[in-house]
Design a protein around this motif. Structure first.
Motif, mmCIF file in Angstrom:
data_model
loop_
_atom_site.group_PDB
_atom_site.id
_atom_site.type_symbol
_atom_site.label_atom_id
_atom_site.label_comp_id
_atom_site.label_asym_id
_atom_site.label_seq_id
_atom_site.Cartn_x
_atom_site.Cartn_y
_atom_site.Cartn_z
ATOM 1 N N UNK A 74 6.030 15.028 7.451
ATOM 2 C CA UNK A 74 4.947 15.087 6.467
ATOM 3 C C UNK A 74 4.535 13.671 6.081
ATOM 4 N N UNK A 75 3.242 13.414 6.128
ATOM 5 C CA UNK A 75 2.682 12.115 5.751
ATOM 6 C C UNK A 75 1.641 12.326 4.659
ATOM 7 N N UNK A 76 1.391 11.298 3.854
ATOM 8 C CA UNK A 76 0.396 11.455 2.795
ATOM 9 C C UNK A 76 -0.996 11.659 3.369
ATOM 10 N N UNK A 77 -1.782 12.444 2.667
ATOM 11 C CA UNK A 77 -3.177 12.680 3.069
ATOM 12 C C UNK A 77 -4.134 12.061 2.063
ATOM 13 N N UNK A 78 -3.896 12.338 0.793
ATOM 14 C CA UNK A 78 -4.785 11.870 -0.276
ATOM 15 C C UNK A 78 -4.470 10.453 -0.740
ATOM 16 N N UNK A 79 -3.238 10.001 -0.558
ATOM 17 C CA UNK A 79 -2.815 8.706 -1.113
ATOM 18 C C UNK A 79 -2.613 7.632 -0.051
ATOM 19 N N UNK A 80 -3.111 7.858 1.149
ATOM 20 C CA UNK A 80 -2.976 6.839 2.206
ATOM 21 C C UNK A 80 -3.528 5.509 1.716
ATOM 22 N N UNK A 81 -2.794 4.446 2.019
ATOM 23 C CA UNK A 81 -3.228 3.113 1.627
ATOM 24 C C UNK A 81 -2.910 2.754 0.191
ATOM 25 N N UNK A 82 -2.342 3.694 -0.561
ATOM 26 C CA UNK A 82 -1.988 3.426 -1.953
ATOM 27 C C UNK A 82 -0.505 3.113 -2.077
ATOM 28 N N UNK A 83 -0.046 2.941 -3.301
ATOM 29 C CA UNK A 83 1.333 2.566 -3.603
ATOM 30 C C UNK A 83 2.328 3.557 -2.999
ATOM 31 N N UNK A 84 3.470 3.055 -2.548
ATOM 32 C CA UNK A 84 4.493 3.898 -1.940
ATOM 33 C C UNK A 84 4.978 4.980 -2.901
ATOM 34 N N UNK A 85 4.966 4.702 -4.191
ATOM 35 C CA UNK A 85 5.397 5.729 -5.154
ATOM 36 C C UNK A 85 4.447 6.929 -5.112
ATOM 37 N N UNK A 86 3.162 6.651 -5.060
ATOM 38 C CA UNK A 86 2.170 7.728 -4.990
ATOM 39 C C UNK A 86 2.284 8.481 -3.669
ATOM 40 N N UNK A 87 2.446 7.738 -2.573
ATOM 41 C CA UNK A 87 2.581 8.376 -1.267
ATOM 42 C C UNK A 87 3.833 9.250 -1.221
ATOM 43 N N UNK A 88 4.925 8.743 -1.758
ATOM 44 C CA UNK A 88 6.177 9.506 -1.765
ATOM 45 C C UNK A 88 6.023 10.783 -2.580
ATOM 46 N N UNK A 89 5.436 10.682 -3.761
ATOM 47 C CA UNK A 89 5.239 11.865 -4.605
ATOM 48 C C UNK A 89 4.379 12.909 -3.895
ATOM 49 N N UNK A 90 3.340 12.460 -3.215
ATOM 50 C CA UNK A 90 2.484 13.407 -2.500
ATOM 51 C C UNK A 90 3.255 14.112 -1.381
ATOM 52 N N UNK A 91 3.988 13.349 -0.584
ATOM 53 C CA UNK A 91 4.739 13.932 0.528
ATOM 54 C C UNK A 91 5.803 14.904 0.016
ATOM 55 N N UNK A 92 6.503 14.548 -1.039
ATOM 56 C CA UNK A 92 7.508 15.459 -1.599
ATOM 57 C C UNK A 92 6.861 16.739 -2.114
ATOM 58 N N UNK A 93 5.686 16.619 -2.703
ATOM 59 C CA UNK A 93 4.947 17.801 -3.148
ATOM 60 C C UNK A 93 4.542 18.685 -1.975
#
Length: 116
Positions: free
Chosen positions: A27-46
């Motif tokens: 699973x990779x981020x879709x909405x938070x690509x290019x943003x902070x790793x914290x945001x990307x991590x939260x999205x992927x975990x969700x």
């Protein structure tokens, strides 16, 4: 016992189920690509939460996670988010490695395996 494929596509299924075990695609981020790793991590975990729930499981049933980071300098901030997501006493087996990720703008990819 047969193999069940959930969300099959041309290259992969979102989940393969065999013998009571759920194998999630990376699973990779879709909405938070290019943003902070914290945001990307939260999205992927969700996203993982959603896939597990849809298959009748949840994060307390995780068996293992492989975490791929674009840069190991992102390890500590990624863990800030991930450590609050993992249920107390329910941490799965885990590996974290640095890798050149295929999706542009993605700093993280997580592959998970869970009991159904």
């Amino acid at each position: 016992m047969g193999i069940q494929r959930i969300g099959p596509g041309a290259r992969m299924s979102e989940i393969s189920v065999f013998n009571g075990v759920l194998y999630l695609a990376g699973q990779v981020p879709k909405e938070t690509r290019g943003r902070d790793i914290r945001e990307q991590t939260a999205e992927v975990l969700g996203m993982i939460d959603g896939l597990l729930e849809g298959a009748g499981s949840n994060r307390t049933r995780l068996l293992s996670c492989q975490i791929y980071l674009r840069d190991m300098a992102l390890f500590a901030p990624m863990n800030e988010v991930r450590d609050t997501w993992v249920a107390a006493g329910q941490a799965p087996a885990r590996a974290t490695v640095q890798a050149a990720l295929a999706s542009p703008g993605c700093d993280i990819e997580i592959v998970a395996v869970a009991a159904a």
